[in-house]
Scaffold this motif. Structure first.
Motif, PDB file in Angstrom:
ATOM      1  N   VAL A  60     -39.344  -3.536  14.299  1.00 19.55           N
ATOM      2  CA  VAL A  60     -39.524  -3.887  12.958  1.00 19.55           C
ATOM      3  C   VAL A  60     -37.393  -2.702  12.729  1.00 19.55           C
ATOM      4  O   VAL A  60     -37.927  -2.135  13.440  1.00 19.55           O
ATOM      5  N   TRP A  61     -36.797  -3.867  11.959  1.00 19.49           N
ATOM      6  CA  TRP A  61     -35.815  -4.059  12.328  1.00 19.49           C
ATOM      7  C   TRP A  61     -34.572  -3.516  10.536  1.00 19.49           C
ATOM      8  O   TRP A  61     -35.246  -4.020  10.114  1.00 19.49           O
ATOM      9  N   THR A  62     -33.691  -3.004  11.168  1.00 19.27           N
ATOM     10  CA  THR A  62     -32.399  -3.162   9.983  1.00 19.27           C
ATOM     11  C   THR A  62     -31.649  -3.026  10.416  1.00 19.27           C
ATOM     12  O   THR A  62     -31.073  -2.921  11.325  1.00 19.27           O
ATOM     13  N   HIS A  63     -30.959  -3.711   9.553  1.00 16.66           N
ATOM     14  CA  HIS A  63     -29.139  -4.725   9.965  1.00 16.66           C
ATOM     15  C   HIS A  63     -28.246  -3.216  10.320  1.00 16.66           C
ATOM     16  O   HIS A  63     -28.262  -2.248   9.323  1.00 16.66           O
ATOM     17  N   ARG A  64     -28.072  -3.263  10.876  1.00 16.90           N
ATOM     18  CA  ARG A  64     -26.771  -2.008  11.510  1.00 16.90           C
ATOM     19  C   ARG A  64     -24.937  -2.822  11.926  1.00 16.90           C
ATOM     20  O   ARG A  64     -25.519  -3.206  13.106  1.00 16.90           O
ATOM     21  N   ARG A  65     -24.160  -2.193  11.174  1.00 20.93           N
ATOM     22  CA  ARG A  65     -23.034  -2.417  11.650  1.00 20.93           C
ATOM     23  C   ARG A  65     -21.905  -1.505  12.552  1.00 20.93           C
ATOM     24  O   ARG A  65     -21.263  -1.981  13.307  1.00 20.93           O
ATOM     25  N   ASP A  66     -23.093  -0.540  12.495  1.00 22.20           N
ATOM     26  CA  ASP A  66     -22.458   0.921  13.216  1.00 22.20           C
ATOM     27  C   ASP A  66     -22.420   1.208  14.536  1.00 22.20           C
ATOM     28  O   ASP A  66     -22.465   2.417  15.325  1.00 22.20           O
ATOM     29  N   GLY A  67     -23.722   0.180  14.981  1.00 21.17           N
ATOM     30  CA  GLY A  67     -24.165   0.220  15.963  1.00 21.17           C
ATOM     31  C   GLY A  67     -23.647  -0.526  17.260  1.00 21.17           C
ATOM     32  O   GLY A  67     -22.290  -0.358  17.026  1.00 21.17           O
ATOM     33  N   ASP A  68     -24.935  -0.688  18.411  1.00 18.15           N
ATOM     34  CA  ASP A  68     -23.906  -1.320  19.382  1.00 18.15           C
ATOM     35  C   ASP A  68     -24.244  -3.087  19.001  1.00 18.15           C
ATOM     36  O   ASP A  68     -24.261  -3.531  18.405  1.00 18.15           O
ATOM     37  N   TRP A  69     -23.344  -4.312  20.233  1.00 17.46           N
ATOM     38  CA  TRP A  69     -23.323  -5.613  20.144  1.00 17.46           C
ATOM     39  C   TRP A  69     -24.674  -6.257  18.989  1.00 17.46           C
ATOM     40  O   TRP A  69     -24.976  -6.816  18.820  1.00 17.46           O
ATOM     41  N   SER A  70     -25.899  -5.014  20.069  1.00 24.33           N
ATOM     42  CA  SER A  70     -27.314  -6.022  19.931  1.00 24.33           C
ATOM     43  C   SER A  70     -28.209  -5.484  18.085  1.00 24.33           C
ATOM     44  O   SER A  70     -28.458  -5.770  17.723  1.00 24.33           O
ATOM     45  N   ASP A  71     -27.394  -4.244  17.875  1.00 30.21           N
ATOM     46  CA  ASP A  71     -27.134  -4.183  16.312  1.00 30.21           C
ATOM     47  C   ASP A  71     -27.061  -4.916  15.142  1.00 30.21           C
ATOM     48  O   ASP A  71     -28.138  -5.209  14.077  1.00 30.21           O
ATOM     49  N   ARG A  72     -25.976  -5.553  15.800  1.00 30.98           N
ATOM     50  CA  ARG A  72     -25.527  -6.506  14.534  1.00 30.98           C
ATOM     51  C   ARG A  72     -26.374  -8.008  14.345  1.00 30.98           C
ATOM     52  O   ARG A  72     -26.405  -8.846  13.545  1.00 30.98           O
ATOM     53  N   LEU A  73     -27.668  -7.642  15.626  1.00 31.00           N
ATOM     54  CA  LEU A  73     -28.271  -9.162  16.038  1.00 31.00           C
ATOM     55  C   LEU A  73     -30.119  -9.617  15.488  1.00 31.00           C
ATOM     56  O   LEU A  73     -30.622 -10.402  15.214  1.00 31.00           O
ATOM     57  N   LYS A  74     -29.891  -7.636  14.606  1.00 35.41           N
ATOM     58  CA  LYS A  74     -30.892  -7.362  13.861  1.00 35.41           C
ATOM     59  C   LYS A  74     -30.966  -7.593  12.137  1.00 35.41           C
ATOM     60  O   LYS A  74     -30.319  -6.933  12.198  1.00 35.41           O
ATOM     61  N   ALA A  75     -31.921  -8.428  11.892  1.00 31.37           N
ATOM     62  CA  ALA A  75     -32.348  -8.510  10.411  1.00 31.37           C
ATOM     63  C   ALA A  75     -30.802  -8.782   9.949  1.00 31.37           C
ATOM     64  O   ALA A  75     -30.333  -8.195   8.800  1.00 31.37           O
ATOM     65  N   MET A  76     -30.496  -9.556  10.463  1.00 34.16           N
ATOM     66  CA  MET A  76     -29.134 -10.128   9.849  1.00 34.16           C
ATOM     67  C   MET A  76     -28.994 -10.759   8.718  1.00 34.16           C
ATOM     68  O   MET A  76     -30.579 -11.888   8.441  1.00 34.16           O
ATOM     69  N   PRO A  77     -28.432 -10.598   7.534  1.00 33.75           N
ATOM     70  CA  PRO A  77     -28.950 -11.174   6.225  1.00 33.75           C
ATOM     71  C   PRO A  77     -28.297 -12.299   5.890  1.00 33.75           C
ATOM     72  O   PRO A  77     -27.076 -12.548   6.565  1.00 33.75           O
TER      73      PRO A  77
END
Length: 486
Positions: A60-77
Motif C-alpha cells: 500500500v503506497w501513497t504518492h511522494r514527490r519528495d522521495g527518490d525516483w521510485s517514490d514517484r512511480l507509486k500511487a501516481m494520480p
C-alpha cells in the motif's frame, strides 16, 4: 556460460545499481524471519515508509514527490480516485551443490529473474474500490547440469505471473484471474519466492472481513510451467479452499486467547489417469506474548495440525501432520536476537502394499521457508526437531542460523523430498535417523533497494541413508546473490 563470466556480468550489473541506490529502509526478504501476524491478503493501513512484500499486490503506497525516483512511480494520480503504481525486481543468484542429494554429482550454476508489475487502483480503501494488477516475469537458469537440468521452477521466459481484477468494499474483496495465493504460514498454500519461477494459479478468491472475523474462500487451478510454450492452468487439477479465522490486526480480549487463529478445509481433485480426491482439514493458533515496552522480551507460541482424507484410485487416503513452535526475541539486547524451537511430525506408510495411503501430501507449500533451505528432506514420514536463531548485529544486516534433525517416523516407510516423492525407499534398513542440516545465512541491505544474500548448508546423512541401498555421502549447498527492488 562459465562461472567467471557470470560473475563478471553480475558485478557489471550490480555496481551501477549500487551507485544509483539511495539510503532507506531495507526491503523485506524471504530469508528474514517471517513477520508475525501478516497472514492476510487484505489491504493494510497506509505506511509512510517503503514496505516491499513477497506479494507485491499487498503493498500500500501513497504518492511522494519528495522521495527518490521510485517514490514517484507509486500511487501516481491519473484522475480523481484513480492511481497507478509501477514496481519491479531484478535478481541474480549463483548456487553451488557438492554431492547433490548425497550422490557423487556436483555442480555450480546461475539463475536470474526479472519482475515488473503495474497496479491500477480506483476508489478508496475506506469504501468501494477496484483494481487491475499485472506482473510480468522472466526467469532464466544458466548451466544447471544436476539431475533434471533446467527444471520448471528454474527457468521460464517472458510470462505473466499475475493478471487479475478485483473489486471490494473496505477490507473485503472478490478477485479473479491469474494470481498468487498464500494462506497462513504457507505450509500448505504458499508462494515459494526462492523458486525462480514462483508458483501461480488461475481462479477466483473471495475475502470477507467483518469485525474480528475473516472468511477466505477460493477456487483455483495451479499453473503449469511449460519451458517452450505459454503456461496454462492445469485442467486435471482443481482446488477449493475455505479458511475461517481472525481478521488482520485482531486483538484478543484476554491474553489467554490466541492473537491469530484459523480453521481451514482444502479440497483437491485430480482427474488424471489416477483419480484423486484429497481433503485436508486443520487449523492453526498463535499467541504473541510480552512486549509491554518497546525493548521488553517477547514470546510466541504456534501450533498447526491437519488431517487428510479421501481416495486415490481404489485406495483410501488417511494421513496427518502437526507442528508446534515456541519462540522468543530479546528486544532489549543489541541486535534483538531471537530463538525458536520447533517440533513437527507427519504420517508415512505403515504397509506400502496396503489399500490405504498414509503418507501426508504437503499440497502447494512455500517449501523453502520450512524444513531447511537446502530443500532436501520433505515432511512426509518425518519427525523433525529444529532450532532457528536470528540476529541483527547492524541495522542493515540480518544473520540466521538453523539446525534441523530428521528421523523417520515409521520404519516401514522411507524418506521423502519436499515434492512428495521418495528420496530413499525403506528397503530392509531398520535405522530411524535420516539426517541433519545446518544452515547459515546472511542478508545485507546495502540500500533501500539493494540487498546481497549469501548462505551455506551442510547436510549430513543419518544412519538410515548411509546403511540403506545406495549409501549416502555428506552434501553441501551454498549460494550468493543480489536483489534490487523498487
Amino acid at each position: 556460460m562459465s562461472l567467471a563470466r557470470r560473475c563478471l556480468i553480475a558485478i557489471a550489473l550490480t555496481v551501477p545499481v549500487l551507485a544509483a541506490a539511495q539510503a532507506g529502509a531495507p526491503p523485506s526478504d524471504t530469508l528474514s524471519p517471517p513477520r508475525t501476524g501478516t497472514d492476510t491478503v487484505v489491504r493494510a493501513a497506509r505506511r509512510p515508509a517503503p514496505d516491499y512484500r513477497n506479494l507485491r499486490f499487498d503493498e500500500v503506497w501513497t504518492h511522494r514527490r519528495d522521495g527518490d525516483w521510485s517514490d514517484r512511480l507509486k500511487a501516481m494520480p491519473l484522475a480523481p480516485h484513480l492511481t497507478l503504481s509501477i514496481g519491479g525486481q531484478l535478481r541474480a543468484r549463483e548456487e553451488t551443490a557438492q554431492r547433490f542429494n548425497f550422490t557423487d554429482v556436483s555442480d555450480h550454476y546461475g539463475q536470474s529473474r526479472t519482475l515488473i508489475d503495474a497496479d491500477l487502483q480506483a476508489g478508496a480503501a475506506s469504501g468501494a474500490h477496484g483494481r487491475v494488477f499485472a506482473e510480468f516475469r522472466d526467469a532464466q537458469s544458466y548451466d544447471r547440469d544436476l539431475p533434471g537440468g533446467t527444471r520448471a521452477n528454474d527457468g521460464d521466459r517472458s510470462e505473466l505471473q499475475n493478471l487479475f481484477v478485483d473489486v471490494g468494499w473496505k477490507r473485503s474483496f472478490v478477485r479473479h484471474g491469474r494470481q498468487e495465493i498464500v494462506s497462513g504460514r504457507e505450509r500448505l498454500l504458499g508462494v515459494p519466492d526462492w523458486s525462480n519461477t514462483r508458483r501461480g494459479s488461475q481462479g477466483t478468491r473471495v475475502v470477507l472481513v467483518h469485525g474480528a472475523l475473516s472468511l477466505d474462500a477460493m477456487e483455483f487451478r495451479p499453473m503449469i510451467i511449460r519451458l517452450s510454450d505459454a503456461n496454462r492452468p492445469d485442467s486435471t487439477t482443481r482446488v477449493r479452499a475455505v479458511v475461517l479465522g481472525s481478521a488482520p490486526g485482531f486483538k484478543p480480549p484476554s491474553h489467554l486467547l490466541p492473537n491469530v487463529w484459523q480453521a481451514y478445509r482444502i479440497d483437491q481433485r485430480i482427474t488424471s489417469s489416477l483419480r484423486t480426491h484429497r481433503t485436508t482439514s486443520g487449523g492453526r493458533v498463535q499467541w504473541n506474548l510480552g512486549g509491554a515496552t518497546p525493548r521488553s522480551q517477547t514470546y510466541g507460541i504456534e501450533t498447526e495440525a491437519a488431517l487428510q482424507r479421501g481416495t486415490s484410485g481404489s485406495r483410501a487416503l488417511r494421513a496427518w501432520f502437526w507442528t508446534s513452535e515456541v519462540s522468543t526475541q530479546f528486544k532489549g539486547v543489541h541486535g534483538a536476537p531471537s530463538v525458536a524451537v520447533g517440533l513437527e511430525a507427519a504420517s508415512g506408510e505403515t504397509l506400502p502394499s496396503d489399500e490405504t495411503i498414509e503418507s501426508f501430501n504437503t499440497l502447494y507449500p512455500a517449501a523453502h521457508a520450512h524444513g531447511g533451505y537446502a530443500d532436501v528432506f520433505g515432511r512426509a514420514n518425518a519427525r523433525l526437531a529444529q532450532v532457528i536463531s536470528t540476529w541483527d548485529p547492524f541495522r542493515r544486516l540480518n544473520l540466521r542460523g538453523a539446525f534441523y534433525h530428521y528421523d523417520r517416523l515409521r520404519l516401514s516407510d522411507g524418506v521423502y523430498t519436499k515434492q512428495n516423492t521418495l528420496l530413499r525407499a525403506a528397503g530392509t534398513a531398520s535405522d530411524r535417523h535420516a539426517g541433519d542440516e545446518l544452515d547459515l545465512t546472511a542478508v545485507a541491505a546495502l540500500s533501500r533497494h539493494l540487498k546481497v544474500i549469501a548462505g551455506h548448508a551442510w547436510i549430513e546423512p543419518g544412519a538410515f541413508l548411509r546403511r540403506s541401498t545406495g549409501g549416502a555421502r555428506s552434501s553441501r549447498w551454498g549460494f550468493v546473490g543480489s536483489t534490487y527492488t523498487f
